[in-house]
Design a protein around this motif. Sequence first.
Motif, short mmCIF file in Angstrom:
data_model
loop_
_atom_site.label_atom_id
_atom_site.label_comp_id
_atom_site.label_asym_id
_atom_site.label_seq_id
_atom_site.Cartn_x
_atom_site.Cartn_y
_atom_site.Cartn_z
N THR A 20 89.92 -15.27 119.68
CA THR A 20 89.55 -16.57 119.12
C THR A 20 90.74 -17.26 118.47
OG1 THR A 20 88.03 -17.71 117.60
CG2 THR A 20 88.84 -15.56 116.90
N PRO A 23 89.38 -17.74 113.56
CA PRO A 23 88.85 -16.52 112.93
C PRO A 23 87.91 -16.87 111.79
CG PRO A 23 91.11 -16.91 112.25
CD PRO A 23 90.80 -17.92 113.31
N ASP A 25 86.12 -16.18 108.13
CA ASP A 25 86.47 -15.56 106.85
C ASP A 25 85.71 -14.26 106.65
OD1 ASP A 25 88.26 -17.58 106.15
OD2 ASP A 25 86.70 -18.77 105.14
N PRO A 27 83.32 -12.25 109.20
CA PRO A 27 82.57 -12.13 110.45
C PRO A 27 81.22 -11.44 110.29
CG PRO A 27 84.82 -11.34 110.73
CD PRO A 27 84.62 -11.63 109.28
N THR A 56 89.46 -8.06 111.64
CA THR A 56 90.18 -9.19 112.22
C THR A 56 91.67 -8.92 112.15
OG1 THR A 56 88.43 -10.72 111.52
CG2 THR A 56 90.57 -11.69 112.10
N ASP A 58 95.73 -10.35 113.77
CA ASP A 58 96.48 -11.34 114.53
C ASP A 58 96.58 -10.85 115.96
OD1 ASP A 58 96.91 -13.00 112.35
OD2 ASP A 58 98.84 -12.09 111.86
N SER A 82 94.68 -17.37 122.23
CA SER A 82 94.01 -17.00 120.98
C SER A 82 95.03 -16.54 119.93
CB SER A 82 92.98 -15.89 121.22
OG SER A 82 93.62 -14.69 121.61
N HIS A 84 93.88 -14.86 117.07
CA HIS A 84 93.30 -13.69 116.40
C HIS A 84 92.37 -12.93 117.33
CE1 HIS A 84 94.63 -16.04 112.96
NE2 HIS A 84 94.61 -14.91 112.28
N GLN A 85 92.12 -11.69 116.96
CA GLN A 85 91.12 -10.88 117.63
C GLN A 85 90.23 -10.25 116.57
OE1 GLN A 85 93.05 -8.19 120.33
NE2 GLN A 85 93.98 -9.86 121.49
N ILE A 86 88.95 -10.35 116.80
CA ILE A 86 87.98 -9.72 115.92
C ILE A 86 87.47 -8.49 116.68
CG2 ILE A 86 85.81 -9.96 114.67
CD1 ILE A 86 86.33 -13.05 114.77
N ALA A 115 82.54 -17.73 116.22
CA ALA A 115 83.99 -17.95 116.19
C ALA A 115 84.48 -18.75 117.40
CB ALA A 115 84.73 -16.62 116.12
#
Length: 133
Positions: A20, A23, A25, A27, A56, A58, A82, A84-86, A115
């Motif tokens: 995403t 991100p 704050d 999730p 989360t 970077d 993207s 970020h990655q969650i 997201a």
Amino acid sequence: MSQLVLSVPETVTSHYVIATGKPLDDPSGVVPWRVSEPFRLAAVEALKTPRLGIFTIDADEATWRLDDLLASDDDQKRVRESSHQILVVHRAAITDQPRGEQTARAVARAIADAAEGVLIDPQARQVIIRDGL
């Protein structure tokens, strides 16, 4: 006659990645409101335990490759761009399957939708399309 012995793990771990540019704050905060009804209670209960982890990072901190996913051109572009990655990681007893896996996927889908991200199954190396829960 010889016997075949199979080793079955006590727990199964599910992993999902949401790529995403937006991100969240918190999730886990979307879970009670966005997880589909059949899995909502199980998801809320899992959040109260160490069985469900949501992290989360970077995108450049990720240690896995997402450049060869089975995905549409648009989704591949969104993943590449993207920031970020969650990560959604869920552990459940083998006796809790398939419900545990379905719950983890429902949580990941809810977070991906909130997201505006791309939901990825990193073990299958593919994007999970919206109709796939």
